[in-house]
Design a protein around this motif. Structure first.
Motif, mmCIF file in Angstrom:
data_model
loop_
_atom_site.group_PDB
_atom_site.id
_atom_site.type_symbol
_atom_site.label_atom_id
_atom_site.label_comp_id
_atom_site.label_asym_id
_atom_site.label_seq_id
_atom_site.Cartn_x
_atom_site.Cartn_y
_atom_site.Cartn_z
ATOM 1 N N ILE A 293 50.355 30.663 54.042
ATOM 2 C CA ILE A 293 50.332 29.702 53.206
ATOM 3 C C ILE A 293 51.932 29.557 52.434
ATOM 4 C CG2 ILE A 293 48.397 29.364 52.542
ATOM 5 C CD1 ILE A 293 48.162 30.627 49.742
ATOM 6 N N ILE A 303 54.135 37.328 40.561
ATOM 7 C CA ILE A 303 53.020 38.599 41.287
ATOM 8 C C ILE A 303 52.681 39.666 40.892
ATOM 9 C CG2 ILE A 303 52.164 36.982 42.741
ATOM 10 C CD1 ILE A 303 53.440 37.513 44.825
ATOM 11 N N GLN A 309 48.459 36.378 40.054
ATOM 12 C CA GLN A 309 47.534 35.798 40.577
ATOM 13 C C GLN A 309 48.239 34.384 41.125
ATOM 14 O OE1 GLN A 309 43.564 36.208 41.125
ATOM 15 N NE2 GLN A 309 43.652 37.655 42.512
ATOM 16 N N VAL A 310 48.363 33.760 41.449
ATOM 17 C CA VAL A 310 49.274 32.866 41.985
ATOM 18 C C VAL A 310 48.388 31.943 41.632
ATOM 19 C CG1 VAL A 310 49.682 30.949 43.294
ATOM 20 C CG2 VAL A 310 51.487 32.843 43.599
ATOM 21 N N GLY A 320 40.091 38.947 44.545
ATOM 22 C CA GLY A 320 40.438 40.068 44.564
ATOM 23 C C GLY A 320 41.172 39.831 42.781
ATOM 24 N N THR A 321 41.831 41.512 42.194
ATOM 25 C CA THR A 321 42.346 41.510 40.810
ATOM 26 C C THR A 321 43.748 40.998 40.474
ATOM 27 O OG1 THR A 321 42.300 43.398 42.086
ATOM 28 C CG2 THR A 321 40.331 43.121 40.625
HETATM 29 P P1 ADP Z 1 44.852 40.612 44.265
HETATM 30 O O1 ADP Z 1 45.003 40.086 46.181
HETATM 31 O O2 ADP Z 1 44.128 41.599 44.503
HETATM 32 O O3 ADP Z 1 44.638 38.928 44.033
HETATM 33 P P2 ADP Z 1 48.015 40.814 44.632
HETATM 34 O O4 ADP Z 1 48.595 41.956 43.513
HETATM 35 O O5 ADP Z 1 47.859 42.043 45.656
HETATM 36 O O6 ADP Z 1 46.249 41.001 43.978
HETATM 37 O O7 ADP Z 1 48.445 40.013 45.033
HETATM 38 C C1 ADP Z 1 48.509 39.106 43.627
HETATM 39 C C2 ADP Z 1 48.532 37.864 44.313
HETATM 40 O O8 ADP Z 1 49.693 37.352 45.511
HETATM 41 C C3 ADP Z 1 47.745 37.083 45.618
HETATM 42 O O9 ADP Z 1 46.410 36.803 44.603
HETATM 43 C C4 ADP Z 1 48.014 36.021 46.099
HETATM 44 O O10 ADP Z 1 48.463 34.768 45.466
HETATM 45 C C5 ADP Z 1 49.727 36.443 46.104
HETATM 46 N N1 ADP Z 1 50.229 36.717 47.608
HETATM 47 C C6 ADP Z 1 50.312 38.336 47.662
HETATM 48 N N2 ADP Z 1 50.593 38.160 49.559
HETATM 49 C C7 ADP Z 1 50.315 37.010 49.900
HETATM 50 C C8 ADP Z 1 50.637 36.806 50.889
HETATM 51 N N3 ADP Z 1 50.866 37.102 51.604
HETATM 52 N N4 ADP Z 1 50.479 35.711 50.512
HETATM 53 C C9 ADP Z 1 50.726 34.508 49.607
HETATM 54 N N5 ADP Z 1 50.416 34.794 48.618
HETATM 55 C C10 ADP Z 1 50.519 35.866 48.843
#
Ligand code: ADP
Length: 511
Positions: A293, A303, A309-310, A320-321
């Protein structure tokens, strides 16, 4: 009329002074007088040594001498002055030397900035971090103890004859508790990484094998989502590396896990490339590319911040946290590296982790042990086990686990005092010792048993306290190993068989 320079000196917002080679104040400005509470006349009658905190004087003098001896041009030092009203003032001092026409040292120029307020704030911050760490350690203990009961009993019950419905319910109980445990581990992990309390191990490993085994757990998920999961390792990389294998796996798990979570069509690809060789190793770039996405530009820096989170709305689609990427960044930083994110919304994301790995020795790769395949006949030598545990549910769990591992003679103590009494009156092949117990804790009980038992008692710490300090304390009082709660059957079986090997003189205690 005063010169421009004189005006600048006198009215500078920070303290400024000219100081003789012996330390006498030759000229001081208004700001310095305000900082230390003395008038200009009072200061000119004394030297800087007089108002310097005695504990900081040696350091200051030795740096001054290094300038006079030509070993350095300037120095900066955080030190303390004693204010005229006896209060302690923290200052940032910068000193340089002015030479005369014959290039001989003439006098020093000092700049003095009052940083007392900043110091107070950073001390408060340090205290707050300590309080946070202590709170997390307590919270971890309090949550892990009941989780041990939930996961342990759910796992053991799944082996009974059950209806499909009950089995399904138990599976849910187990996976939900494991999910809770993962969150708890992430929170603790980040807190340890932030407090620089994480020790990075140095062990030899084979990089391609590490990538392969780390990805193995993701193939079923990729398949179920119809995604292609692939990897490619640059042949120029030296595959035998030295570093913290577990941390690199954690990095891969987090990044690949995210890539699969946020991709519904296409592929996820892990690439490892050589960036450049370094003195004793190499800098590598591990990139995880997905066709998912994507992330909007303005969210990319957000992030990497813990808990961000987004989509943080209540209606968000993915769990997720928001800790995964923050943990990855801390891990990579500890390996002298950084993380970069490239993303196009609707097209996909590439996250690159750039870090250093030392060269390592050739390793013989161990077969990955299956978690469902426990060797139940762990140790025919072990006949009697003492478990010191104050929590009734956890006593029940460990009893069932030990029985499953073929151990039938199990005694229980509900506190450290009772454990000591029992261990000294009887002879146990193994003692599992909880740490936090009423009356007497596990550390003290271990010390007494190790001192007084007429036989060589093997004591394994058995605790929900999982900070390194707790384990180190355990080893320092004589524990032979440490099991973290929640304890699974495999780890328990491993302790029992390692214990056997130890007694036969093969391996050191489990750590
Ligand atoms: P979590 O996945 O546990 O919520 P992360 O710190 O790993 O926490 O990721 C934070 C946020 O970054 C995610 O909730 C998502 O919104 C965004 N994100 C991370 N990796 C990706 C990816 N490969 N593609 C799209 N969005 C991502």
């Amino acid at each position: 009329m005063k010169s421009l320079f004189e005006n600048a000196f006198e009215n500078a917002p920070i303290g400024m002074a000219l100081v003789s080679k012996e330390g006498n104040w030759l000229k001081v400005n208004k700001s310095l007088c305000t900082i230390v509470g003395y008038s200009e006349t009072e200061l000119l009658a004394i030297n800087f040594q007089k108002i310097t905190h005695p504990d900081d004087l040696d350091k200051d003098l030795s740096l001054l001498h290094e300038i006079l001896d030509g070993k350095r041009e300037t120095y900066k030092l955080e030190k303390r002055y004693i204010h005229k009203n006896k209060e302690i003032i923290w200052i940032q001092l910068s000193v340089s030397l002015v030479r005369d026409a014959n290039n001989e040292p003439a006098y020093f120029i000092s700049q003095i900035e009052d940083i007392t307020e900043n110091k107070k704030i950073s001390d408060q911050l340090k205290k707050a971090i300590e309080v946070k760490s202590r709170f997390l350690a307590n919270m971890s203990h309090e949550i892990r103890t009941p989780l041990n009961g939930i996961i342990g009993l759910a796992s053991l019950s799944l082996d009974e004859k059950l209806t499909e419905e009950v089995k399904g319910n138990l599976e849910h109980i187990r996976s939900s508790s494991e999910c809770l445990l993962n969150i708890l581990n992430d929170v603790l992990d980040l807190s340890k990484l932030e407090a620089n309390k994480t020790v990075f191990k140095k062990e030899d490993f084979e990089l391609e094998n590490l990538v392969k085994t780390s990805l193995a757990i993701f193939y079923p998920l990729a398949k179920s989502k119809g995604l292609l999961l692939d990897y490619e390792v640059d042949m120029n990389i030296s595959m035998f590396c030295r570093g913290d294998e577990t941390r690199i796996k954690q990095l891969i798990y987090n990044l690949v896990g995210n890539a699969l979570k946020f991709t519904n069509h296409g592929y996820v690809k892990l690439k490892v490339d050589l960036e450049r060789r370094s003195e004793n190793g190499q800098y590598i770039v591990m990139s995880i590319e997905d066709t998912g996405i994507g992330i909007e530009k303005e969210n990319i820096t957000k992030i990497l911040t813990p808990f961000e989170q987004v989509d943080s709305s209540n209606a968000r689609e993915f769990g997720g946290t928001g800790l995964g990427l923050a943990i990855c960044e801390k891990i990579v930083n500890a390996m002298e590296g950084k993380i970069s994110i490239d993303s196009v919304v609707g097209k996909g994301t590439t996250i690159k982790a750039f870090f250093q790995l030392e060269n390592g020795k050739k390793v013989i790769t161990k077969e990955n042990k299956s978690t469902s395949n426990v060797d139940l006949d762990v140790d025919a030598d072990i006949n009697k086990v003492l478990v010191a545990e104050d929590n009734a549910v956890n006593r029940l769990v460990v009893k069932k686990q030990l029985k499953k591992l073929g151990i039938n003679e199990i005694d229980f103590a509900v506190n450290g005092k009772e454990a000591v009494k029992m261990a000294l009156c009887d002879r146990y092949s193994l003692i599992l010792m909880d740490i936090q117990m009423p009356e007497m804790d596990g550390y003290e009980a271990t010390q007494i048993i190790k001192d007084k038992a007429p036989y060589q008692a093997t004591i394994i710490g058995f605790s929900a306290n999982v900070f390194n300090d707790d384990k180190q304390k355990g080893f320092s009082v004589g524990m032979d190993g440490f099991l973290e709660k929640p304890v699974d059957l495999n780890s328990l079986a491993e302790v029992l068989s390692v214990n056997k090997r130890n007694r036969l003189g093969f391996t050191p205690a489990v750590k």
